[in-house]
Motif scaffolding. Structure first.
Motif, PDB file in Angstrom:
ATOM      1  N   LEU A  34     -52.217  46.834  -5.768  1.00 50.13           N
ATOM      2  CA  LEU A  34     -51.256  47.234  -4.809  1.00 50.13           C
ATOM      3  C   LEU A  34     -51.794  48.118  -3.610  1.00 50.13           C
ATOM      4  CD1 LEU A  34     -48.426  48.388  -7.218  1.00 50.13           C
ATOM      5  CD2 LEU A  34     -48.594  46.549  -5.993  1.00 50.13           C
ATOM      6  N   ASN A  35     -53.042  48.643  -3.741  1.00 47.27           N
ATOM      7  CA  ASN A  35     -53.514  49.435  -2.742  1.00 47.27           C
ATOM      8  C   ASN A  35     -52.641  50.628  -2.453  1.00 47.27           C
ATOM      9  OD1 ASN A  35     -55.599  50.131  -1.015  1.00 47.27           O
ATOM     10  ND2 ASN A  35     -54.526  49.151   0.909  1.00 47.27           N
ATOM     11  N   ALA A  36     -52.138  51.127  -3.690  1.00 51.30           N
ATOM     12  CA  ALA A  36     -51.195  52.429  -3.348  1.00 51.30           C
ATOM     13  C   ALA A  36     -52.072  53.785  -3.419  1.00 51.30           C
ATOM     14  CB  ALA A  36     -50.274  52.329  -4.295  1.00 51.30           C
ATOM     15  N   VAL A  37     -52.907  53.966  -4.298  1.00 51.64           N
ATOM     16  CA  VAL A  37     -53.759  54.999  -4.417  1.00 51.64           C
ATOM     17  C   VAL A  37     -55.139  55.002  -3.735  1.00 51.64           C
ATOM     18  CG1 VAL A  37     -54.800  56.900  -5.908  1.00 51.64           C
ATOM     19  CG2 VAL A  37     -52.377  55.712  -6.580  1.00 51.64           C
ATOM     20  N   VAL A  38     -55.616  55.769  -2.963  1.00 52.90           N
ATOM     21  CA  VAL A  38     -56.672  55.538  -2.039  1.00 52.90           C
ATOM     22  C   VAL A  38     -57.471  57.070  -2.224  1.00 52.90           C
ATOM     23  CG1 VAL A  38     -55.816  53.763  -0.574  1.00 52.90           C
ATOM     24  CG2 VAL A  38     -55.860  56.244   0.036  1.00 52.90           C
ATOM     25  N   LYS A  66     -49.905  62.477  -0.679  1.00 47.89           N
ATOM     26  CA  LYS A  66     -49.711  61.643   0.558  1.00 47.89           C
ATOM     27  C   LYS A  66     -50.852  61.940   1.541  1.00 47.89           C
ATOM     28  CE  LYS A  66     -46.346  60.166   3.856  1.00 47.89           C
ATOM     29  NZ  LYS A  66     -44.867  60.208   4.382  1.00 47.89           N
ATOM     30  N   ASP A  67     -51.534  60.665   2.182  1.00 49.06           N
ATOM     31  CA  ASP A  67     -52.557  60.952   3.045  1.00 49.06           C
ATOM     32  C   ASP A  67     -52.167  61.648   4.196  1.00 49.06           C
ATOM     33  OD1 ASP A  67     -55.212  60.717   3.360  1.00 49.06           O
ATOM     34  OD2 ASP A  67     -55.276  58.784   4.094  1.00 49.06           O
ATOM     35  N   LEU A  68     -51.157  62.117   4.461  1.00 47.94           N
ATOM     36  CA  LEU A  68     -50.863  62.899   5.796  1.00 47.94           C
ATOM     37  C   LEU A  68     -50.938  64.391   5.511  1.00 47.94           C
ATOM     38  CD1 LEU A  68     -47.601  61.395   7.139  1.00 47.94           C
ATOM     39  CD2 LEU A  68     -50.018  60.835   7.748  1.00 47.94           C
ATOM     40  N   ALA A  69     -51.225  64.654   4.155  1.00 47.59           N
ATOM     41  CA  ALA A  69     -51.304  66.091   3.662  1.00 47.59           C
ATOM     42  C   ALA A  69     -52.593  66.435   3.632  1.00 47.59           C
ATOM     43  CB  ALA A  69     -50.449  66.348   2.405  1.00 47.59           C
ATOM     44  N   ASP A  70     -53.257  67.704   4.056  1.00 46.78           N
ATOM     45  CA  ASP A  70     -54.549  68.103   3.856  1.00 46.78           C
ATOM     46  C   ASP A  70     -54.532  68.413   2.501  1.00 46.78           C
ATOM     47  OD1 ASP A  70     -55.037  67.851   6.457  1.00 46.78           O
ATOM     48  OD2 ASP A  70     -55.115  69.621   7.025  1.00 46.78           O
ATOM     49  N   THR A  71     -56.057  68.097   1.811  1.00 46.79           N
ATOM     50  CA  THR A  71     -56.378  68.148   0.438  1.00 46.79           C
ATOM     51  C   THR A  71     -57.767  68.671   0.512  1.00 46.79           C
ATOM     52  OG1 THR A  71     -56.832  66.058   0.598  1.00 46.79           O
ATOM     53  CG2 THR A  71     -54.814  66.789  -0.750  1.00 46.79           C
ATOM     54  N   GLY A  73     -61.557  69.284  -0.096  1.00 49.59           N
ATOM     55  CA  GLY A  73     -62.356  68.371  -0.808  1.00 49.59           C
ATOM     56  C   GLY A  73     -62.182  66.947  -1.107  1.00 49.59           C
ATOM     57  N   ILE A  74     -60.949  66.585  -0.669  1.00 50.70           N
ATOM     58  CA  ILE A  74     -60.489  65.316  -0.704  1.00 50.70           C
ATOM     59  C   ILE A  74     -60.359  64.659   0.575  1.00 50.70           C
ATOM     60  CG2 ILE A  74     -59.018  63.561  -1.874  1.00 50.70           C
ATOM     61  CD1 ILE A  74     -58.219  65.729  -3.868  1.00 50.70           C
ATOM     62  N   ARG A  75     -60.744  63.395   0.964  1.00 49.86           N
ATOM     63  CA  ARG A  75     -60.836  62.912   2.060  1.00 49.86           C
ATOM     64  C   ARG A  75     -59.320  62.478   2.659  1.00 49.86           C
ATOM     65  NH1 ARG A  75     -62.414  56.648   3.968  1.00 49.86           N
ATOM     66  NH2 ARG A  75     -61.447  56.281   2.086  1.00 49.86           N
ATOM     67  N   THR A  76     -58.962  62.933   3.627  1.00 50.22           N
ATOM     68  CA  THR A  76     -57.742  62.816   4.311  1.00 50.22           C
ATOM     69  C   THR A  76     -57.692  62.312   5.473  1.00 50.22           C
ATOM     70  OG1 THR A  76     -56.998  65.058   3.149  1.00 50.22           O
ATOM     71  CG2 THR A  76     -55.596  64.508   5.062  1.00 50.22           C
ATOM     72  N   TYR A  78     -55.117  60.454   7.333  1.00 47.49           N
ATOM     73  CA  TYR A  78     -53.862  60.244   8.130  1.00 47.49           C
ATOM     74  C   TYR A  78     -53.660  58.708   8.748  1.00 47.49           C
ATOM     75  CZ  TYR A  78     -55.430  64.994   8.952  1.00 47.49           C
ATOM     76  OH  TYR A  78     -55.864  66.368   8.592  1.00 47.49           O
ATOM     77  N   GLY A  79     -54.514  57.924   7.939  1.00 47.60           N
ATOM     78  CA  GLY A  79     -54.369  56.516   8.369  1.00 47.60           C
ATOM     79  C   GLY A  79     -55.105  55.961   9.703  1.00 47.60           C
ATOM     80  N   HIS A  80     -55.805  57.107  10.147  1.00 48.15           N
ATOM     81  CA  HIS A  80     -56.393  56.621  11.549  1.00 48.15           C
ATOM     82  C   HIS A  80     -57.835  56.741  11.601  1.00 48.15           C
ATOM     83  CE1 HIS A  80     -57.289  57.385  15.799  1.00 48.15           C
ATOM     84  NE2 HIS A  80     -56.008  56.863  16.074  1.00 48.15           N
ATOM     85  N   PRO A  81     -58.380  55.871  12.214  1.00 47.61           N
ATOM     86  CA  PRO A  81     -59.841  55.553  12.174  1.00 47.61           C
ATOM     87  C   PRO A  81     -60.776  56.962  12.354  1.00 47.61           C
ATOM     88  CG  PRO A  81     -59.121  54.044  13.795  1.00 47.61           C
ATOM     89  CD  PRO A  81     -58.018  54.695  12.767  1.00 47.61           C
ATOM     90  N   THR A  82     -60.203  57.594  13.356  1.00 48.13           N
ATOM     91  CA  THR A  82     -60.942  58.672  13.828  1.00 48.13           C
ATOM     92  C   THR A  82     -61.149  59.668  12.682  1.00 48.13           C
ATOM     93  OG1 THR A  82     -59.807  58.558  16.009  1.00 48.13           O
ATOM     94  CG2 THR A  82     -60.932  60.788  15.360  1.00 48.13           C
ATOM     95  N   PHE A  83     -60.299  59.695  11.587  1.00 52.17           N
ATOM     96  CA  PHE A  83     -60.399  60.739  10.496  1.00 52.17           C
ATOM     97  C   PHE A  83     -60.888  59.948   9.238  1.00 52.17           C
ATOM     98  CE2 PHE A  83     -57.426  62.659  13.564  1.00 52.17           C
ATOM     99  CZ  PHE A  83     -57.936  63.868  13.583  1.00 52.17           C
ATOM    100  N   ALA A  84     -61.450  58.650   9.337  1.00 52.21           N
ATOM    101  CA  ALA A  84     -61.984  58.037   8.460  1.00 52.21           C
ATOM    102  C   ALA A  84     -62.918  58.677   7.256  1.00 52.21           C
ATOM    103  CB  ALA A  84     -62.607  56.727   8.683  1.00 52.21           C
ATOM    104  N   ASP A  85     -63.430  59.612   7.800  1.00 54.43           N
ATOM    105  CA  ASP A  85     -64.503  60.494   6.886  1.00 54.43           C
ATOM    106  C   ASP A  85     -64.087  61.907   6.852  1.00 54.43           C
ATOM    107  OD1 ASP A  85     -66.101  58.192   6.392  1.00 54.43           O
ATOM    108  OD2 ASP A  85     -67.181  58.362   8.338  1.00 54.43           O
ATOM    109  N   HIS A  86     -62.853  62.240   7.304  1.00 51.42           N
ATOM    110  CA  HIS A  86     -62.521  63.456   7.386  1.00 51.42           C
ATOM    111  C   HIS A  86     -62.004  64.331   5.823  1.00 51.42           C
ATOM    112  CE1 HIS A  86     -60.407  67.297   8.641  1.00 51.42           C
ATOM    113  NE2 HIS A  86     -59.041  66.830   8.249  1.00 51.42           N
TER     114      HIS A  86
END
Length: 432
Positions: A34-38, A66-71, A73-76, A78-86
């Motif tokens: 499903l590509n639900a958890v990344v 949810k990948d809009l919420a900062d975590t 030590g865990i990559r976050t 926001y679904g945007h390539p600028t933050f792919a390694d954030h």
């Protein structure tokens, strides 16, 4: 899979091993298409953490945020390539609340770019598919969360809701989603929390009890009121203003049989849409302004460009006019002779996952990337609580009904969800 409340009781009593639970959770995610958890963390690290979970109401429970919420030590992304390694150095309020309650954060749930549009796809992680039909969208922006719950990959999931993002994916995945009263769930102390209360975090779950359990963690000030029998007004398609795909209204009406009476629209839907689109674009532009370089814009999807271009052209008079419309709607909603209004949680069933959005509903063209979600605007515009409750299936695709209450009456909605779930437990159904 058992409900979260029962599982947590077993974990606390030593009847279930948190390390075994973690291994089972990671195995199920690894076996899912499903590509639900990344952005999953290292398996060995997670198993080690599960061996010594922190105490709390969610002690030992694996959760993906949810990948809009900062975590921290865990990559976050926001679904945007600028933050792919954030990788944030600090938790946002939602992640902090979950960790503080003893949950083990295993990764993220997928979301569209900056949460725009109720279809979870982005250029970083790809598209999340619907567990009821893998050719269809899981909704959004909490689509990863909804799909993971429905597929029994997670027991609980957080989400956020600006324009139906806790309600539309709940409906399309056959789970419960609650948009709490704005301000009930703490948010990051940035921006003006009064001028534009458009978005809020909230819980998603497979049972009303689990939904309330997570709400108590996310909103420590939440207090449940005694059950009562609120008067419910059924607004259907808002007097024909909201195009609906065949089958949507019939499912909702059947679920509300004996619970609700038809009511007339209290205000023109076009006025609500005018107010909403102005305030939304203004809020998004204010958030994006510090990031909006040529390179960032070139990497952004059309929906974000549309919002930014509208937002940067708005005048003070535009925003003042939109705020006045919102104030009028708030007063009219409070003056209604019902306690709760009911609308479908979505205007169409889950659409083809290869599309960006549906171009028409019931033969009516959709003139923006989010017009097909217009039915969620009445609650979002004035920050009142709204819950999506599963109401059944049409050609094997689920739908939900949206119940909207006055500010602070969140527990009324959870009580109503319990009543409806007890009568027709659609959410117990498991996708194949």
């Amino acid at each position: 899979m058992t409900d979260a409340a029962s599982l947590l009781s077993d974990l606390a009593a030593g009847r279930h091993d948190p390390r075994a639970l973690m291994a089972d959770t990671l195995d199920r995610i690894a076996g899912s298409d499903l590509n639900a958890v990344v952005s999953l963390r290292n398996r060995d690290d997670l198993l080690a953490e599960a061996s010594h979970p922190r105490p709390g109401p969610l002690s030992g429970l694996p959760m993906a945020v949810k990948d809009l919420a900062d975590t921290a030590g865990i990559r976050t992304t926001y679904g945007h390539p600028t933050f792919a390694d954030h990788v944030p150095t600090a938790d946002g309020p939602t992640a902090a609340a979950l960790r503080g309650a003893g949950a083990i954060l295993i990764g993220k749930t997928n979301t569209p770019e900056f949460g725009l549009g109720s279809h979870t796809f982005n250029s970083v992680h790809g598209t999340t598919l619907n567990p009821w039909d893998r050719t269809r969208s899981a909704g959004g922006s909490s689509g990863g969360a909804g799909a993971a719950l429905a597929a029994r990959l997670l027991h609980l999931a957080d989400g956020s809701d600006m324009m139906g993002s806790l309600r539309n994916p709940a409906a399309w995945n056959n789970v419960f989603g609650l948009r709490p009263t704005h301000g009930l769930v703490p948010s990051a102390p940035v921006g003006d929390p009064v001028l534009h209360p458009l978005s809020t975090d909230g819980p998603m779950a497979r049972t009303p009890d689990d939904l309330e359990l997570l709400l108590r963690v996310l909103a420590p000030s939440y207090r449940a009121d005694a059950p009562r029998a609120p008067r419910i007004g059924w607004l259907a398609d808002w007097g024909g203003a909201y195009p609906m795909e065949e089958g949507v209204l019939a499912l909702c009406e059947a679920a509300l049989d004996g619970l609700a009476d038809p009511v007339a629209p209290p205000m023109k839907a076009s006025d609500l849409w005018t107010s909403w689109t102005i305030l939304r674009s203004f809020a998004i532009w204010q958030k994006m302004k510090p990031l909006w370089t040529d390179a960032f814009a070139a990497a952004s999807k059309p929906a974000l460009h549309w919002e930014v271009e509208r937002g940067r052209m708005l005048t003070l008079d535009d925003v003042t006019r939109a705020s006045a419309i919102r104030a009028t709607w708030a007063r009219r909603f409070d003056a209604m002779e019902v306690d709760v209004i009911a609308l479908p949680s979505a205007q169409c069933f889950a659409f083809d996952a290869t599309l960006d959005w549906p171009d028409a509903i019931g033969g009516v063209p959709m003139d923006t990337y989010h017009r097909w979600m217009e039915v969620v605007v009445p609650a979002s515009l004035i920050g009142v609580p709204a819950i999506s409750v599963p109401v059944g299936f049409h050609h094997d695709l689920p739908m939900g009904v949206q119940l909207i209450a006055r500010r602070g009456r969140d527990s009324d909605l959870i009580h109503l969800a319990r009543r409806m779930h007890a009568a027709r437990p659609w959410a117990d159904r498991v996708p194949s």
